[in-house]
Motif scaffolding. Structure first.
Motif, mmCIF file in Angstrom:
data_model
loop_
_atom_site.group_PDB
_atom_site.id
_atom_site.type_symbol
_atom_site.label_atom_id
_atom_site.label_comp_id
_atom_site.label_asym_id
_atom_site.label_seq_id
_atom_site.Cartn_x
_atom_site.Cartn_y
_atom_site.Cartn_z
ATOM 1 N N ALA A 214 -23.658 74.285 29.923
ATOM 2 C CA ALA A 214 -23.681 75.845 29.936
ATOM 3 C C ALA A 214 -24.383 76.598 31.072
ATOM 4 C CB ALA A 214 -24.266 76.071 28.476
ATOM 5 N N ASP A 215 -23.676 77.475 31.425
ATOM 6 C CA ASP A 215 -24.323 78.353 32.531
ATOM 7 C C ASP A 215 -25.531 79.209 31.687
ATOM 8 O OD1 ASP A 215 -25.041 79.725 34.710
ATOM 9 O OD2 ASP A 215 -23.114 80.961 34.537
ATOM 10 N N VAL A 216 -26.853 78.484 31.646
ATOM 11 C CA VAL A 216 -27.941 79.116 31.173
ATOM 12 C C VAL A 216 -28.990 78.662 31.863
ATOM 13 C CG1 VAL A 216 -27.084 78.912 28.836
ATOM 14 C CG2 VAL A 216 -28.491 76.987 29.594
ATOM 15 N N PRO A 217 -30.216 79.578 32.154
ATOM 16 C CA PRO A 217 -31.138 79.361 33.032
ATOM 17 C C PRO A 217 -32.268 78.192 32.513
ATOM 18 C CG PRO A 217 -31.782 81.297 31.573
ATOM 19 C CD PRO A 217 -30.078 80.974 31.185
ATOM 20 N N PRO A 218 -32.797 77.515 33.386
ATOM 21 C CA PRO A 218 -33.808 76.529 33.029
ATOM 22 C C PRO A 218 -34.758 77.088 32.060
ATOM 23 C CG PRO A 218 -34.075 76.918 35.273
ATOM 24 C CD PRO A 218 -32.818 77.805 34.733
ATOM 25 N N HIS A 219 -35.832 76.221 31.795
ATOM 26 C CA HIS A 219 -36.907 76.654 30.841
ATOM 27 C C HIS A 219 -36.981 77.559 30.046
ATOM 28 C CE1 HIS A 219 -38.019 74.318 34.521
ATOM 29 N NE2 HIS A 219 -37.898 75.502 35.512
ATOM 30 N N LEU A 220 -35.885 77.387 28.991
ATOM 31 C CA LEU A 220 -35.538 78.522 28.187
ATOM 32 C C LEU A 220 -36.264 78.365 26.783
ATOM 33 C CD1 LEU A 220 -31.629 78.726 27.005
ATOM 34 C CD2 LEU A 220 -32.714 76.850 27.813
#
Length: 271
Positions: A214-220
């Motif tokens: 998925a197009d999500v940021p790291p460290h979430l």
């Protein structure tokens, strides 16, 4: 709602600074050397900055360790009047201290905090407790409350957490954070990272990233393995950035909030 304090004790300068006296005993150190030892600090809020810093009467600062800055900064700290380099044990720290242009704060010196800016003093204490990143804001509350709400977290349509025993953390100026027991989180969908952050109210956090495509940021996803007492109820629980995932509480899907973290999350490279 403004993130700045509104109590009558807070004063405003013509330069747009907010400030108020503090009754806390504050010390700032570089290594083993105490540079600031103050029983009369003032808290200062700069324009457009939601967290405070301290400024100190000159007589409570080791001015013998300060040198006029060789390369003074411009356009920072509300147009600061004078910058100083700090020399401790032969090490020169550029632009570690400064004075504000406000007449109200004449005779006071402020310092950078290493853990916040990468330069300046590296250990700070309020009374006998070490604090990190920035001073604690007396107008801010952090409440961690156990709850029986039904909380579900989805990433790109996949349910990654589902619980009826969260701890809700209410922090002034930020959206409610939902801390979830590890047993109720799909840890197999997450991967630990080396990223960490510090918070003067909660402690030091460790992080996980999404393992999928998925197009999500790291460290979430983060957790506090050894939180400070004010947030002790969240020990070991996991929280997700509301800004980057879909959270449903008691059947109602929450809107993704826009916060100071939104831009930082969107700017991080996707892993």
């Amino acid at each position: 709602m403004s993130a700045f304090p509104t109590a009558r004790a807070v004063r405003t300068t013509s330069e747009g600074l907010l400030w108020e006296p503090s009754e806390r005993w504050v010390r700032g150190c570089k290594g083993e050397v105490t540079v600031v030892d103050s029983r009369h600090p003032v808290l200062v809020w700069e324009p457009e900055v939601s967290v405070p810093l301290y400024a100190f009467p000159r007589e409570e600062v080791r001015e013998d360790l300060l040198r006029p800055a060789k390369n003074p900064l411009t356009g920072t700290h509300s147009g600061s009047r004078i910058f100083y380099d700090l020399e401790v044990d032969g090490e020169l720290l550029e632009n570690a201290a400064w004075t504000f242009p406000a007449d109200d704060l004449a005779g006071h010196i402020a310092f950078e905090w290493f853990s916040r800016s990468g330069r300046g003093l590296d250990h700070w204490y309020e009374e006998d407790e070490e604090i990190f990143i920035h001073p604690r804001d007396p107008h801010k509350r952090v409440d961690a409350l156990p709850s029986s709400r039904h909380v579900r977290v989805e990433i790109d349509g996949t349910v990654v957490a589902d619980t009826r025993r969260p701890v809700l953390l209410f922090e002034t100026g930020l959206p409610t954070r939902y801390y979830i027991p590890r047993e109720d989180v799909r840890l197999d969908l997450l991967v630990p990272t080396e990223h960490s952050t510090g918070c003067p109210y909660k402690g030091t956090a460790e992080y996980w990233s999404w393992r999928g495509d998925a197009d999500v940021p790291p460290h979430l996803v983060w957790s506090y393995p050894d939180p400070l007492p004010a947030a002790g109820a969240v020990v070991g629980l996991l929280a997700f950035y509301n800004e980057a995932v879909d959270i449903t509480v008691d059947g109602d899907r929450l809107e993704r909030p826009v916060t100071p973290f939104t831009t930082a999350l969107s700017a991080r490279p996707v892993t």
